[in-house]
Write an enzyme that holds these catalytic residues in place. Structure first.
Site, PDB file in Angstrom:
ATOM      1  N   HIS A   1       0.916  12.273  -7.817  1.00 54.89           N
ATOM      2  CA  HIS A   1       0.820  13.562  -8.497  1.00 54.89           C
ATOM      3  C   HIS A   1       0.026  14.530  -7.627  1.00 54.89           C
ATOM      4  CE1 HIS A   1       2.349  11.921 -12.292  1.00 54.89           C
ATOM      5  NE2 HIS A   1       1.685  10.822 -11.940  1.00 54.89           N
TER       6      HIS A   1
ATOM      7  N   ALA B   1      -2.088 -11.922  -4.721  1.00 59.82           N
ATOM      8  CA  ALA B   1      -2.274 -11.550  -6.121  1.00 59.82           C
ATOM      9  C   ALA B   1      -3.068 -10.253  -6.241  1.00 59.82           C
ATOM     10  CB  ALA B   1      -3.002 -12.668  -6.862  1.00 59.82           C
TER      11      ALA B   1
ATOM     12  N   ALA C   1      -5.338 -11.052  -1.368  1.00 64.15           N
ATOM     13  CA  ALA C   1      -5.456 -10.823  -2.806  1.00 64.15           C
ATOM     14  C   ALA C   1      -6.465  -9.715  -3.097  1.00 64.15           C
ATOM     15  CB  ALA C   1      -5.877 -12.115  -3.500  1.00 64.15           C
TER      16      ALA C   1
ATOM     17  N   THR D   1      -3.745   1.624   1.566  1.00 62.67           N
ATOM     18  CA  THR D   1      -3.670   3.085   1.574  1.00 62.67           C
ATOM     19  C   THR D   1      -3.146   3.624   2.900  1.00 62.67           C
ATOM     20  OG1 THR D   1      -5.966   3.262   2.328  1.00 62.67           O
ATOM     21  CG2 THR D   1      -5.581   3.298  -0.071  1.00 62.67           C
ATOM     22  N   LYS D   2      -3.030   2.730   3.896  1.00 60.29           N
ATOM     23  CA  LYS D   2      -2.501   3.097   5.218  1.00 60.29           C
ATOM     24  C   LYS D   2      -1.545   2.007   5.670  1.00 60.29           C
ATOM     25  CE  LYS D   2      -6.583   5.653   6.531  1.00 60.29           C
ATOM     26  NZ  LYS D   2      -7.731   5.781   7.359  1.00 60.29           N
TER      27      LYS D   2
END
Length: 180
Positions: A108, A133, A151, A156-157
């Protein structure tokens, strides 16, 4: 698919029609026991693509849209995994996805006036990757071939091929040496 979509447009209304149909299929999938062939058949209806007979999907299985989820061969998806696929999720062959994984291709806007408008960035998970997991993969990221996401990690990259990443945010902790 466009890179953005405004709520309340004709395009968004079309997405909502597909989403409504697919949510009924997801509910049918998760509400009663099914064999693997039955699961693949229902997921094929949701994705509008034939799911290969070598792919195994454990229930419950969740997707918010379904038709932008693309699964390779010999994929294993553990229970309670969520695919937010409106922006496109592409999963290669021989991929393992652990329980409670969340892979999302939608975001968003930061601006509060536009917050309900959608931004799309595809996610690519290449052959032989393994997501542990409770992994979260954020929009626009790529998981390289043979990579392992430990896990609980939050990707994010982009994750380079032949590496192991861990942490929040995920970072490389080890390189996987190939056999000679």
């Amino acid at each position: 698919m466009k890179s953005e979509m405004d709520v309340g447009t004709k395009a968004y209304e079309q997405i909502e029609k597909i989403n409504h149909r697919n949510q009924l299929l997801v509910q049918q999938l998760n509400d009663t026991p099914h064999t693997q062939p039955e699961i693949r058949k229902l997921v094929s209806q949701i994705t509008n693509e034939k799911i290969d007979e070598t792919t195994e999907i454990r229930l419950p299985f969740y997707t918010d849209f379904g038709q932008n989820l693309h699964l390779g061969k010999n994929v294993y998806i553990s229970n309670c995994s969520m695919f937010v696929d409106l922006g496109g999720i592409y999963i290669g062959d021989n991929v393992l996805i652990g329980p409670n994984a969340t892979i999302t291709s939608v975001n968003h806007h930061i601006n509060p006036e536009q917050r309900r408008h959608l931004k799309f960035k595809s996610v690519y998970i290449h052959d032989n990757a393994w997501l542990g997991a409770n992994v979260t993969v954020t929009p626009g990221t790529t998981i390289g071939e043979n990579a392992i996401v430990a896990a609980g990690a939050v990707v994010t990259k982009n994750v380079p091929a032949n590496t192991i990443v861990a942490g929040i945010p995920a970072r490389v902790i080890k390189t996987i040496k190939e056999k000679n």
